[in-house]
Design a protein around this motif. Sequence first.
Motif, PDB file in Angstrom:
ATOM      1  N   ILE A   1      39.588  37.583  29.359  1.00 23.38           N
ATOM      2  CA  ILE A   1      40.094  36.633  30.349  1.00 23.38           C
ATOM      3  C   ILE A   1      41.120  35.707  29.699  1.00 23.38           C
ATOM      4  O   ILE A   1      42.212  35.499  30.234  1.00 23.38           O
ATOM      5  N   GLU A   2      40.770  35.154  28.555  1.00 23.76           N
ATOM      6  CA  GLU A   2      41.648  34.206  27.869  1.00 23.76           C
ATOM      7  C   GLU A   2      42.989  34.840  27.505  1.00 23.76           C
ATOM      8  O   GLU A   2      44.037  34.245  27.712  1.00 23.76           O
ATOM      9  N   GLU A   3      42.958  36.057  26.981  1.00 22.99           N
ATOM     10  CA  GLU A   3      44.177  36.742  26.550  1.00 22.99           C
ATOM     11  C   GLU A   3      45.052  37.181  27.719  1.00 22.99           C
ATOM     12  O   GLU A   3      46.247  37.399  27.552  1.00 22.99           O
ATOM     13  N   ASN A   4      44.457  37.351  28.887  1.00 25.89           N
ATOM     14  CA  ASN A   4      45.180  37.858  30.060  1.00 25.89           C
ATOM     15  C   ASN A   4      44.992  36.924  31.252  1.00 25.89           C
ATOM     16  O   ASN A   4      44.824  37.373  32.375  1.00 25.89           O
ATOM     17  N   TRP A   5      44.987  35.625  31.001  1.00 28.89           N
ATOM     18  CA  TRP A   5      44.617  34.623  31.990  1.00 28.89           C
ATOM     19  C   TRP A   5      45.303  34.836  33.334  1.00 28.89           C
ATOM     20  O   TRP A   5      44.651  34.892  34.372  1.00 28.89           O
ATOM     21  N   ALA A   6      46.615  34.966  33.355  1.00 24.78           N
ATOM     22  CA  ALA A   6      47.340  35.090  34.618  1.00 24.78           C
ATOM     23  C   ALA A   6      46.934  36.337  35.405  1.00 24.78           C
ATOM     24  O   ALA A   6      46.941  36.340  36.635  1.00 24.78           O
ATOM     25  N   ALA A   7      46.540  37.392  34.719  1.00 26.05           N
ATOM     26  CA  ALA A   7      46.123  38.622  35.397  1.00 26.05           C
ATOM     27  C   ALA A   7      44.823  38.426  36.168  1.00 26.05           C
ATOM     28  O   ALA A   7      44.514  39.207  37.068  1.00 26.05           O
ATOM     29  N   PHE A   8      44.084  37.376  35.858  1.00 28.07           N
ATOM     30  CA  PHE A   8      42.809  37.117  36.518  1.00 28.07           C
ATOM     31  C   PHE A   8      42.930  36.189  37.722  1.00 28.07           C
ATOM     32  O   PHE A   8      41.951  35.962  38.421  1.00 28.07           O
ATOM     33  N   TYR A   9      44.116  35.641  37.976  1.00 26.23           N
ATOM     34  CA  TYR A   9      44.276  34.697  39.085  1.00 26.23           C
ATOM     35  C   TYR A   9      43.770  35.266  40.411  1.00 26.23           C
ATOM     36  O   TYR A   9      43.041  34.608  41.132  1.00 26.23           O
TER      37      TYR A   9
END
Length: 107
Positions: A6-14
Amino acid sequence: MKWHHIEENWAAFYEAIVDKWPEADEAELDEIDGDQKAFIRYVAELTEQEPADARDEIRDWMRGELPSDVVMDPTHDGHSIALSAKYVGEGEDEYDDDARFGDDDEE
C-alpha cells in the motif's frame, strides 16, 4: 496484502479506499501519502470509531485483492515470471514468448 504494498503504491489504492470508505477525500489521501498511522487516524475520524477499531477495519480491508495497477507493476511481473521458472521445462527460458499463445508475430 502487506502495508508495504500500500505504502509503495499509495495512489493505486485510492479507488479501493474510496470503494471501502466512500466519504474519503483524494486531497486528504494525498496528504496521508501512505503513512499507516495517519491513515488509521483518518479512517477513525471518517467512521467515528476508536483508532483500534479503525485499525481492525483496515486489516480486514487489507485481506482483499491488490489493485490491478499494483499487480501489473513491471517489477512485480518480472518477479512473478522468475518464480514461474520452476514450471518451465528444462532447456526452456521462462522469459521467452511462446507462439502457442498467439502473442508472437506470425511469420
